[in-house]
Design an enzyme around this catalytic site. Structure first.
Site, PDB file in Angstrom:
ATOM      1  CE1 TYR A 145      -3.820   2.318   0.492  1.00 12.16           C
ATOM      2  CE2 TYR A 145      -2.737   3.052   2.498  1.00 12.16           C
ATOM      3  CZ  TYR A 145      -3.731   3.203   1.547  1.00 12.16           C
ATOM      4  OH  TYR A 145      -4.640   4.231   1.663  1.00 12.16           O
ATOM      5  CE  LYS A 149      -3.407   4.947  -2.084  1.00 14.89           C
ATOM      6  NZ  LYS A 149      -4.467   5.467  -2.973  1.00 14.89           N
ATOM      7  N   GLY A 205      -2.020  -3.753  20.697  1.00 16.22           N
ATOM      8  CA  GLY A 205      -0.864  -3.237  21.436  1.00 16.22           C
ATOM      9  C   GLY A 205      -1.322  -2.705  22.791  1.00 16.22           C
ATOM     10  CD  GLN A 209      -2.034   1.583  18.869  1.00 17.47           C
ATOM     11  OE1 GLN A 209      -1.701   1.588  20.033  1.00 17.47           O
ATOM     12  NE2 GLN A 209      -2.747   0.570  18.340  1.00 17.47           N
ATOM     13  NE  ARG A 211      -3.052   4.879  12.591  1.00 16.34           N
ATOM     14  CZ  ARG A 211      -2.034   4.293  13.203  1.00 16.34           C
ATOM     15  NH1 ARG A 211      -1.430   4.897  14.212  1.00 16.34           N
ATOM     16  NH2 ARG A 211      -1.604   3.105  12.803  1.00 16.34           N
ATOM     17  N   PRO A 274       2.048   2.200  12.544  1.00 21.50           N
ATOM     18  CG  PRO A 274       1.718   3.587  10.699  1.00 21.50           C
ATOM     19  CD  PRO A 274       1.273   2.281  11.293  1.00 21.50           C
TER      20      PRO A 274
HETATM   21  P1  NAD Z   1     -12.637   1.637  -0.203  1.00 20.56           P
HETATM   22  O1  NAD Z   1     -11.978   0.321  -0.145  1.00 20.56           O
HETATM   23  O2  NAD Z   1     -13.985   1.779   0.394  1.00 20.56           O
HETATM   24  O3  NAD Z   1     -12.699   2.198  -1.678  1.00 20.56           O
HETATM   25  C1  NAD Z   1     -11.766   1.887  -2.667  1.00 20.56           C
HETATM   26  C2  NAD Z   1     -12.527   1.585  -3.949  1.00 20.56           C
HETATM   27  O4  NAD Z   1     -11.585   1.318  -4.993  1.00 20.56           O
HETATM   28  C3  NAD Z   1     -13.424   0.356  -3.826  1.00 20.56           C
HETATM   29  O5  NAD Z   1     -14.716   0.644  -4.294  1.00 20.56           O
HETATM   30  C4  NAD Z   1     -12.728  -0.694  -4.671  1.00 20.56           C
HETATM   31  O6  NAD Z   1     -13.614  -1.649  -5.205  1.00 20.56           O
HETATM   32  C5  NAD Z   1     -12.064   0.184  -5.718  1.00 20.56           C
HETATM   33  N1  NAD Z   1     -10.918  -0.469  -6.365  1.00 20.56           N
HETATM   34  C6  NAD Z   1      -9.878  -1.137  -5.785  1.00 20.56           C
HETATM   35  N2  NAD Z   1      -9.044  -1.613  -6.707  1.00 20.56           N
HETATM   36  C7  NAD Z   1      -9.557  -1.260  -7.921  1.00 20.56           C
HETATM   37  C8  NAD Z   1      -9.161  -1.462  -9.267  1.00 20.56           C
HETATM   38  N3  NAD Z   1      -8.048  -2.129  -9.570  1.00 20.56           N
HETATM   39  N4  NAD Z   1      -9.943  -0.960 -10.257  1.00 20.56           N
HETATM   40  C9  NAD Z   1     -11.071  -0.274  -9.974  1.00 20.56           C
HETATM   41  N5  NAD Z   1     -11.503  -0.054  -8.716  1.00 20.56           N
HETATM   42  C10 NAD Z   1     -10.753  -0.526  -7.709  1.00 20.56           C
HETATM   43  O7  NAD Z   1     -11.603   2.662   0.511  1.00 20.56           O
HETATM   44  P2  NAD Z   1     -11.761   4.209   0.852  1.00 20.56           P
HETATM   45  O8  NAD Z   1     -11.566   4.373   2.318  1.00 20.56           O
HETATM   46  O9  NAD Z   1     -12.977   4.765   0.214  1.00 20.56           O
HETATM   47  O10 NAD Z   1     -10.462   4.793   0.134  1.00 20.56           O
HETATM   48  C11 NAD Z   1     -10.543   5.460  -1.128  1.00 20.56           C
HETATM   49  C12 NAD Z   1      -9.203   6.081  -1.479  1.00 20.56           C
HETATM   50  O11 NAD Z   1      -8.783   6.996  -0.473  1.00 20.56           O
HETATM   51  C13 NAD Z   1      -8.061   5.052  -1.607  1.00 20.56           C
HETATM   52  O12 NAD Z   1      -7.230   5.449  -2.673  1.00 20.56           O
HETATM   53  C14 NAD Z   1      -7.315   5.189  -0.313  1.00 20.56           C
HETATM   54  O13 NAD Z   1      -5.963   4.853  -0.449  1.00 20.56           O
HETATM   55  C15 NAD Z   1      -7.493   6.671   0.006  1.00 20.56           C
HETATM   56  N6  NAD Z   1      -7.377   6.910   1.457  1.00 20.56           N
HETATM   57  C16 NAD Z   1      -8.416   6.625   2.298  1.00 20.56           C
HETATM   58  C17 NAD Z   1      -8.267   6.842   3.669  1.00 20.56           C
HETATM   59  C18 NAD Z   1      -9.390   6.596   4.644  1.00 20.56           C
HETATM   60  O14 NAD Z   1      -9.182   6.809   5.842  1.00 20.56           O
HETATM   61  N7  NAD Z   1     -10.566   6.203   4.242  1.00 20.56           N
HETATM   62  C19 NAD Z   1      -7.045   7.323   4.168  1.00 20.56           C
HETATM   63  C20 NAD Z   1      -6.008   7.543   3.272  1.00 20.56           C
HETATM   64  C21 NAD Z   1      -6.186   7.360   1.908  1.00 20.56           C
HETATM   65  N1  UDP Z   2      -6.698  -0.882  15.895  1.00 19.26           N
HETATM   66  C1  UDP Z   2      -7.090  -1.309  17.160  1.00 19.26           C
HETATM   67  N2  UDP Z   2      -8.131  -2.185  17.226  1.00 19.26           N
HETATM   68  C2  UDP Z   2      -8.809  -2.630  16.131  1.00 19.26           C
HETATM   69  C3  UDP Z   2      -8.399  -2.167  14.846  1.00 19.26           C
HETATM   70  C4  UDP Z   2      -7.326  -1.291  14.770  1.00 19.26           C
HETATM   71  O1  UDP Z   2      -6.516  -0.929  18.184  1.00 19.26           O
HETATM   72  O2  UDP Z   2      -9.755  -3.421  16.298  1.00 19.26           O
HETATM   73  C5  UDP Z   2      -5.582   0.112  15.816  1.00 19.26           C
HETATM   74  C6  UDP Z   2      -4.495  -0.228  14.799  1.00 19.26           C
HETATM   75  O3  UDP Z   2      -3.519  -1.058  15.390  1.00 19.26           O
HETATM   76  C7  UDP Z   2      -3.965   1.160  14.466  1.00 19.26           C
HETATM   77  C8  UDP Z   2      -5.167   2.077  14.618  1.00 19.26           C
HETATM   78  O4  UDP Z   2      -6.127   1.321  15.374  1.00 19.26           O
HETATM   79  O5  UDP Z   2      -2.980   1.545  15.415  1.00 19.26           O
HETATM   80  C9  UDP Z   2      -5.788   2.485  13.293  1.00 19.26           C
HETATM   81  O6  UDP Z   2      -5.961   1.312  12.514  1.00 19.26           O
HETATM   82  P1  UDP Z   2      -6.737   1.288  11.119  1.00 19.26           P
HETATM   83  O7  UDP Z   2      -6.641  -0.090  10.600  1.00 19.26           O
HETATM   84  O8  UDP Z   2      -8.084   1.888  11.284  1.00 19.26           O
HETATM   85  O9  UDP Z   2      -5.930   2.312  10.185  1.00 19.26           O
HETATM   86  P2  UDP Z   2      -4.367   2.598   9.933  1.00 19.26           P
HETATM   87  O10 UDP Z   2      -4.203   4.015  10.332  1.00 19.26           O
HETATM   88  O11 UDP Z   2      -3.517   1.691  10.758  1.00 19.26           O
HETATM   89  O12 UDP Z   2      -4.202   2.379   8.479  1.00 19.26           O
END
Ligand code: NAD
Ligand code: UDP
Length: 317
Positions: A145, A149, A205, A209, A211, A274
């Site tokens: 991931y 990215k 843990g 940690q 967020r 993290p």
């Molecule tokens: P999500 O899993 O709900 O959405 C991702 C979507 O992308 C899904 O609908 C999935 O089917 C689609 N997808 C995956 N691989 C694909 C492919 N090869 N072709 C076409 N579609 C594909 O996740 P989300 O939380 O909505 O995240 C959306 C975006 O935001 C991602 O790029 C993610 O990295 C970024 N992002 C989200 C968060 C968060 O906290 N939600 C944080 C950081 C970055």
């Molecule tokens: N986490 C937790 N309990 C859970 C799921 C996640 O304590 O049931 C913690 C995880 O270890 C991380 C934080 O919550 O430190 C956020 O995790 P998440 O998977 O939501 O997102 P991340 O920021 O790690 O991508």
């Protein structure tokens, strides 16, 4: 104006499609449903300005109509999801980003890459500013991931420098809200379902940690401005809520809001988790005139309503 939202059937993508339609844009949602659901966009399918196309963005996408703006969100985001399908994750971020940049260039369109705070890895600088290069394990379990990215960011900047196209990169910090999947393994769905069902809340843990959690409506407004505001071309912008909590504090907030008697249990900390994360959003404030408005308690209440409905619909007791 015609837009493409890749990952349009996902959690964030579906909210973004809604916002764009509300603002009068045409929206083509591309999604292969790897982690998204058609249920998320079912209510949009009757809108004449909305089209859903099942498509894997790792393959080139051909379209005759002129495209004005491309939001590239397709990629699994939950650690459980991306570790389950690591190759798809890398493909969506590497080939998917390349294909969308080619389409952007061909159409002389605008482009936004949804990158992530994971680009900073396990950060040694706190809070994280956009000029921090990060501390990432290139071969660890999260690397499918965060490294893909980072490659997507590098590709975006290469197209920008080589062809002067109109791109921007946003680094999204943990965002939550309605339409997250109950079983996506992220901390908010886990704690929500556990506290609503009176089951043990699983803190990984020792729970120290941290967020910083942003409510989805705030984030979508930030994404919208990052694409369309003047002065964002070529910029990297953090989007998130700087309100930082550790996981023990978060568990207590859930208990307080739901009035749940759930006990808190401790499970092993996943590898490379993290230790802390908080965005410095000065740049977003200055460039976009944006900052989050929804408090954690208010956002969690709205999110808990959603999970309560989900549990009822699925008849989970
Ligand atoms: P999500 O899993 O709900 O959405 C991702 C979507 O992308 C899904 O609908 C999935 O089917 C689609 N997808 C995956 N691989 C694909 C492919 N090869 N072709 C076409 N579609 C594909 O996740 P989300 O939380 O909505 O995240 C959306 C975006 O935001 C991602 O790029 C993610 O990295 C970024 N992002 C989200 C968060 C968060 O906290 N939600 C944080 C950081 C970055
Ligand atoms: N986490 C937790 N309990 C859970 C799921 C996640 O304590 O049931 C913690 C995880 O270890 C991380 C934080 O919550 O430190 C956020 O995790 P998440 O998977 O939501 O997102 P991340 O920021 O790690 O991508």
């Amino acid at each position: 104006m015609r837009t493409i939202v890749t990952g349009g059937a996902g959690f964030l993508g579906s909210h973004l499609c809604e916002k764009l339609l509300k603002e009068g844009y045409e929206v083509i949602a591309l999604d292969n449903l790897a982690t998204g659901k058609t249920k998320n966009i079912k209510h949009l399918l009757d809108d004449p300005n909305f089209v859903f196309i099942r498509h894997n963005v790792s393959k080139p996408f051909e379209i005759n109509e002129k495209i004005d703006a491309i939001f590239h969100l397709a990629s699994p985001a939950s650690p459980i999801d991306y570790q389950e399908i690591p190759i798809n994750t890398i493909s969506a971020n590497a080939f998917g980003t390349y294909n969308m940049l080619v389409l952007t260039k061909r159409n002389n369109a605008k482009f936004l890459l949804a990158s992530t705070s994971e680009a900073y890895g396990d950060p040694k600088v706190h809070p994280q500013r956009e000029d921090y290069w990060g501390n990432v394990n290139p071969v660890g379990i999260r690397s499918c991931y965060d490294e893909s990215k980072r490659l997507a960011e590098a590709l975006t900047m290469a197209f920008y420098r080589k062809y002067d196209i109109d791109v921007r990169i946003i680094r999204i910090f943990n965002t939550y809200g309605p339409r997250m999947r109950m079983d996506d393994g992220r901390v908010i769905p886990n704690f929500a379902v556990q506290s609503l069902m009176g089951k043990p809340i699983t803190v990984y843990g020792d729970g120290t940690q941290t967020r910083s959690f942003c409510y989805v409506d705030d984030l979508i407004e930030g994404i919208y401005r990052a694409m369309f505001k003047e002065g964002t071309k070529g910029e990297i912008i953090n989007l998130g809520n700087p309100d930082e909590k550790n996981m023990l504090e978060l568990a207590e907030v859930f208990k307080k809001i739901t009035g749940s008697n759930s006990e808190i249990t401790f499970k092993p900390l996943p590898k490379d988790d993290p230790a802390r994360r908080r965005p410095d959003i000065s740049k977003a404030k200055k460039l976009l005139g944006w900052e989050p408005k929804v408090s954690l308690e208010e956002g969690l209440k709205r999110t808990l309503d959603w999970f309560e409905d989900e549990l009822k619909t699925k008849n989970v007791k």
